[in-house]
Design an enzyme around this catalytic site. Structure first.
Site, short mmCIF file in Angstrom:
data_model
loop_
_atom_site.label_atom_id
_atom_site.label_comp_id
_atom_site.label_asym_id
_atom_site.label_seq_id
_atom_site.Cartn_x
_atom_site.Cartn_y
_atom_site.Cartn_z
N ASP A 29 88.38 25.92 123.92
CA ASP A 29 87.40 24.96 124.01
C ASP A 29 86.88 24.85 125.42
O ASP A 29 87.33 25.44 126.31
CB ASP A 29 88.10 23.55 123.65
CG ASP A 29 87.08 22.60 123.21
OD1 ASP A 29 85.90 22.70 123.20
OD2 ASP A 29 87.54 21.52 122.58
N ASP A 85 80.90 19.85 116.50
CA ASP A 85 82.18 18.81 116.56
C ASP A 85 81.52 17.90 115.32
O ASP A 85 82.42 17.18 114.77
CB ASP A 85 82.15 18.07 117.52
CG ASP A 85 82.85 18.45 118.85
OD1 ASP A 85 83.72 19.60 118.39
OD2 ASP A 85 82.89 18.14 119.83
#
Length: 741
Positions: A479, A549
């Site tokens: 990430d 997301d």
């Protein structure tokens, strides 16, 4: 496939079965562009394409004649200041303050295959006959700088890969202020520009407009390719659509700051530039030093947007992605993030894993919160050591227990960031990007580690390798959750601070390269708050990325549709999430969430304890379906059929390479009443084959491929007329999967 140099006419012709690329050595020694497009017959002389006539208010190269002006010639690698007034591909600041350069042809070489780019991701070949590469050697005599222009033409597809390398063979230091990967001058401006833009949770939406005089551009100065604009754009003829017409696609294999630009001049010539963004870029090039630009890939087709996308898909899936997972079907994963966030114990994780296994998942992924003092997003980043209060036997013990359940184990990292509340920051406060005596901006309570420094990358590598070397970790979610601010390195002198953005990305690539080399069977998935770094550069290391997301199925229709213009389905991380959705609070049917996520790598991210027994049974059917068809879904030929940006319905399909099977996804956003009868015209099928068509296990009939493509698949439902008692009504956010065999 061939590259031919005609010495008499000083012309280069690169061609395969689909395209031709022709350029020439101009009378002043610069390189000029003649043609790029559909393949034409090779011949010795194309000099008629060099048109030069006197024009008012034009400057000329030679005093004795008024024809040769670089302003009105299509150039291979344009420079500014010597009769060409368009934005240049290169800018070099010299010791005397001048930025004038004149790169003239010296020699060239033609070689089979494709050379690697040092320290940078790029497309590649596995056999010498897959491609051929031309290198042009140009020199600026005053500075002694050598410019190498690389052109790789692949044997199949309308693909050309471009990059440039600068080597200082002179005696004085210069500063490279602009170094584009691609410069392409097109002879007219009759194009529509399509960019792929958005923001967090709504990435890569297509925006289209006609080219007009002046500059159209997108880019990123955030330190990464960004949610806002993708390093990919399209120029298409106005009449071109998904199925026909002339289209060019431009893609940068890079993950940092970029600029993509089209400039239309006063004579309707279009100059395309693609490469590292020149703002905040200043590369000191001392004698003997060199600089390699990232690779740009340009694709041409006259068969429409679907053909363009399929060419990019094949190239990026097979000759950009690498390693163990490149050609393998991806495991169905369960990620705990939206199920637990930071609130978990090992006992809770194992209970979720057991239920996920029973429902058909193959990989359990532990997301954020497992390390250091990380009980919220304000602490712990940088301390990649398991929290034994949560995991008594660490990652090694948890991974072993997950494996004993019959699943693989995956783990989340955010290796480029640090919280100030961490052991790492307390030991090395100068390891973050920050400017002395200036405010240190934060994002998500975190700061950016200075990956331009080898010792920082080494430190992070050692911590990650210590875990991966002991624990049975099969998957890494990498990430990156904030953009770069205060881009200044404590380790570089003042005259090299303009190198930090690029050196940072080189550090990211170096860490990826070392980890994927040391742990070649681990599946890496790139993530950057979802889609903030969904670019070709990372596909070289991680064959799939977290697309966004935003896990809402209806928003994902747009995100995945837009992403598909460049990126293969096997690269798109797509999950079934909770309803109401955690980003939009929208409620969608469980089957629709799966029907969208099937067209990706597929997984689940929701609290399984909140599912009903009926939903758990449906989940088992979904995972069984995905296991049966994931090879087709992830590696078939993908077609866009109806756009969610234009209609209330969206549709796409994937076809097996032998055209023996196909899957069609059909989606309706809002319900309708007393609707017209509807049909969906399919594509890519064998017109002479008879296909059995079914939906939800219900046979719909047998139809020839030409019927389904020219008449269409009937999609009318209960909305066409009255809804009768006992019939299953349709609803908002409805969807279907049609199976063709």
């Amino acid at each position: 496939m061939s590259i031919v140099f005609q010495e008499k006419s000083r012309t280069f012709h690169l061609f395969n079965e689909e395209i031709s690329y022709i350029m020439t050595i101009l009378p002043n020694g610069n390189m000029g562009q003649f043609y790029f497009g559909k393949r034409i017959h090779p011949k010795e002389d194309y000099s008629y394409l060099l048109e030069m006539v006197p024009r008012s208010m034009t400057s000329y190269v030679y005093e004795e004649e008024r024809t040769l002006s670089l302003e009105h010639i299509k150039m291979e690698y344009g420079v500014y200041g010597s009769t060409d007034y368009r934005f240049p591909a290169v800018e070099i600041l010299q010791e005397n303050g001048s930025r004038i350069v004149d790169f003239c042809y010296q020699s060239h070489c033609i070689q089979p295959g494709k050379p690697k780019l040092k320290g940078l991701p790029a497309t590649y070949t596995e056999k010498a006959d897959e491609a051929e590469t031309l290198t042009l050697f140009l020199t600026d005599k005053v500075t002694g700088i050598q410019l190498e222009l690389f052109y790789t033409i692949f044997a199949h597809g309308g693909i050309l890969a471009r990059s440039a390398r600068f080597t200082n063979q002179g005696e004085k230091t210069v500063h490279l202020l602009k170094a584009m990967s691609l410069c392409l001058d097109l002879p007219d401006c009759r194009y529509d520009w399509i960019q792929f833009s958005g923001a967090w949770a709504r990435e890569r939406h297509p925006f289209q407009r006609r080219l007009t005089p002046g500059i159209q551009s997108v880019g990123s100065m955030r330190g990464h390719s960004s949610h806002e604009h993708n390093p990919f754009f399209i120029l298409k003829r106005p009449e071109a659509d998904e199925f026909q017409g002339e289209v060019l696609g431009f893609s940068l294999v890079y993950s940092g700051n970029f600029l993509a630009q089209a400039e239309v001049d006063n004579q309707d010539t279009t100059r395309v530039l693609l490469g590292i963004h020149p703002e905040w870029f200043d590369w000191k090039l001392a004698p003997t030093e060199d600089f390699q630009t990232p690779e740009a890939v340009v694709v041409y087709t006259d068969q429409g947007l679907n053909s363009l996308s399929q060419t990019f898909h094949r190239l990026y899936q097979k000759r950009l992605a690498r390693g163990y997972w490149r050609d393998r079907e991806r495991p169905i994963l369960f990620n705990n993030w939206e199920a637990t966030y930071f609130d978990f114990t090992e006992e809770k994780l194992l209970a979720l894993a057991k239920k996920a296994k029973e429902s058909g998942a193959e990989l359990f992924v532990l997301d954020d919160g497992w390390f250091g003092n990380r009980r919220n997003d304000r602490a712990g980043l940088g301390d990649w050591v398991a929290n034994t209060d949560l995991l008594p036997e660490g990652i090694t013990g948890l991974a072993e227990k997950i494996e004993n359940l019959g699943m693989k184990f995956g783990l989340w990292f955010e290796p480029e960031m640090v919280n100030k509340d961490s052991v790492l920051y307390q030991k090395h406060p100068d390891w973050i990007l920050s400017v002395p005596q200036r405010r240190q901006s934060q994002g998500r309570y975190q700061y950016v580690l200075d990956f331009s420094r080898k010792e920082v990358v080494d430190y992070i590598y050692d911590m990650m390798a210590a875990i991966l070397g002991k624990a049975k970790v099969s998957y890494i979610k990498w990430d990156m959750n904030r953009s770069i601010t205060e881009c200044w390195s404590h380790a570089l002198p003042s005259d090299r601070q303009g190198e930090v953005f690029h050196r940072y990305i080189l550090g990211v690539y170096d860490l990826y390269e070392r980890l994927t080399t040391a742990f070649p069977t681990v599946l890496f998935e790139s993530c950057a708050s979802g889609g903030a770094r969904f670019d070709p550069g990372l596909l070289y290391y991680a064959p799939q990325g977290w697309t966004s997301d935003d896990t809402d199925a209806i928003e994902r229709l747009k995100i995945q549709y837009g992403t598909s213009y460049c990126y293969p389905i096997s690269s798109m991380g797509a999950h079934v999430s909770a309803s109401p959705n955690h980003q939009l609070n929208r409620s969608t049917p469980f089957y629709t969430r799966a029907n969208v996520a099937y067209f990706g790598t597929f997984g689940y991210e929701l609290d399984l304890n909140r599912l009903t027994s009926r939903e758990l049974e449906e989940m088992k059917r979904q995972t069984a379906f995905m296991k049966k068809y994931r090879g087709l879904l992830q590696f078939g030929t993908f077609y866009r059929l109806q756009s969610p940006f234009k209609e209330n319905t969206a549709a796409w399909m994937t076809v097996s390479q032998d055209k023996d099977k196909a899957l069609v996804g059909w989606y309706r956003v809002l319900n309708t009443v007393n609707s017209p009868y509807t049909r969906l015209k399919l594509t890519g099928l064998d017109p002479d084959r008879l296909y059995k068509v079914s939906q939800d296990g219900r046979p719909l009939g047998e139809f020839y491929g030409d019927e389904l493509m020219h008449i269409g698949l009937i999609t009318s439902d209960r909305n066409s007329g009255e809804v009768l008692e006992g019939e299953k009504p349709s609803c908002d956010f409805d969807s279907r999967i049609y199976i063709l065999e």
